[in-house]
Scaffold this active site. Sequence first.
Site, PDB file in Angstrom:
ATOM      1  N   CYS A   1       0.867  -1.186   0.000  1.00  0.00           N
ATOM      2  CA  CYS A   1       0.000   0.000   0.000  1.00  0.00           C
ATOM      3  C   CYS A   1       0.901   1.233   0.000  1.00  0.00           C
ATOM      4  O   CYS A   1       2.044   1.158  -0.449  1.00  0.00           O
ATOM      5  CB  CYS A   1      -1.001  -0.034   1.160  1.00  0.00           C
ATOM      6  SG  CYS A   1      -0.296  -0.017   2.818  1.00  0.00           S
TER       7      CYS A   1
ATOM      8  N   ARG B   1      -3.669  -0.643   5.253  1.00  0.00           N
ATOM      9  CA  ARG B   1      -4.237  -1.695   4.404  1.00  0.00           C
ATOM     10  C   ARG B   1      -3.342  -2.911   4.237  1.00  0.00           C
ATOM     11  O   ARG B   1      -3.800  -4.054   4.415  1.00  0.00           O
ATOM     12  CB  ARG B   1      -4.585  -1.119   3.020  1.00  0.00           C
ATOM     13  CG  ARG B   1      -5.702  -0.108   3.050  1.00  0.00           C
ATOM     14  CD  ARG B   1      -5.761   0.680   1.759  1.00  0.00           C
ATOM     15  NE  ARG B   1      -4.580   1.526   1.600  1.00  0.00           N
ATOM     16  CZ  ARG B   1      -4.309   2.238   0.522  1.00  0.00           C
ATOM     17  NH1 ARG B   1      -5.130   2.206  -0.508  1.00  0.00           N
ATOM     18  NH2 ARG B   1      -3.219   2.991   0.472  1.00  0.00           N
TER      19      ARG B   1
ATOM     20  N   ASP C   1      -8.352   3.785   1.022  1.00  0.00           N
ATOM     21  CA  ASP C   1      -7.465   4.030   2.150  1.00  0.00           C
ATOM     22  C   ASP C   1      -8.292   4.510   3.341  1.00  0.00           C
ATOM     23  O   ASP C   1      -8.914   5.563   3.269  1.00  0.00           O
ATOM     24  CB  ASP C   1      -6.449   5.106   1.744  1.00  0.00           C
ATOM     25  CG  ASP C   1      -5.287   5.175   2.700  1.00  0.00           C
ATOM     26  OD1 ASP C   1      -5.457   4.724   3.854  1.00  0.00           O
ATOM     27  OD2 ASP C   1      -4.226   5.663   2.291  1.00  0.00           O
TER      28      ASP C   1
HETATM   29  P1  4NP Z   1      -1.953   2.805   4.058  1.00  0.00           P
HETATM   30  O1  4NP Z   1      -2.582   4.182   4.617  1.00  0.00           O
HETATM   31  O2  4NP Z   1      -1.351   3.133   2.721  1.00  0.00           O
HETATM   32  O3  4NP Z   1      -3.135   1.916   3.953  1.00  0.00           O
HETATM   33  O4  4NP Z   1      -0.941   2.386   5.079  1.00  0.00           O
HETATM   34  C1  4NP Z   1      -1.866   5.394   4.696  1.00  0.00           C
HETATM   35  C2  4NP Z   1      -1.124   5.683   5.790  1.00  0.00           C
HETATM   36  C3  4NP Z   1      -0.426   6.873   5.886  1.00  0.00           C
HETATM   37  C4  4NP Z   1      -0.476   7.779   4.843  1.00  0.00           C
HETATM   38  C5  4NP Z   1      -1.225   7.482   3.726  1.00  0.00           C
HETATM   39  C6  4NP Z   1      -1.908   6.278   3.649  1.00  0.00           C
HETATM   40  N1  4NP Z   1       0.214   9.016   4.928  1.00  0.00           N
HETATM   41  O5  4NP Z   1       0.052   9.842   4.015  1.00  0.00           O
HETATM   42  O6  4NP Z   1       0.992   9.217   5.844  1.00  0.00           O
END
Ligand code: 4NP
Length: 164
Positions: free
Chosen positions: A16, A22, A132
């Site tokens: 991800c 995710r 997300d």
């Molecule tokens: P992930 O969610 O990709 O599902 O782990 C996110 C976690 C942090 C960030 C973006 C998506 N961020 O921009 O810090």
Amino acid sequence: MAEDARVSVRRVLLVCLGNICRSPLAEAVARKRLAEAGLDVAVASCGTGGWHASEGADTRMIAAARAAGYDLSIHRARQLRERDFADYDLLLAMDSDNLRGLRKLAATQEEAERAALFLEWTGAAPPVEFPDPWYGDAAGFSAAVKLAERGVAGLVERLRDTNR
Ligand code: 4NP
């Protein structure tokens, strides 16, 4: 190769953006269900971005996963690296942005072809983007657990067939 159901897949990397919501969730669900199915497939996760490297999973994600019986407490985030294409047979991205990030790092066409969308490869009906939950509320995290379970059910079925 990602589209060839007859090629054995022994190592799967779930990808991800931040590797704190995710993909760690999908990894924990997959690890549990693959073991229950008796499939010898290693699974890990990472993020295309490095902002959260070495951090634990998001506390909201940990809580929603725990409520459904999955333990994310030992997870530590890490960033995708070129070597992952050598270390994993199949690299599954949670959304199209993540897939673009993966393919940008691929050194060859063969590597790029081993990257696919998680919900697409696992046979989900469209839409095949995994939203997300990071920007949303608790309901979004519970919905993410359900979606990860649906994707993993398809993953187990397809790997059962692939690795037969
Ligand atoms: P992930 O969610 O990709 O599902 O782990 C996110 C976690 C942090 C960030 C973006 C998506 N961020 O921009 O810090």
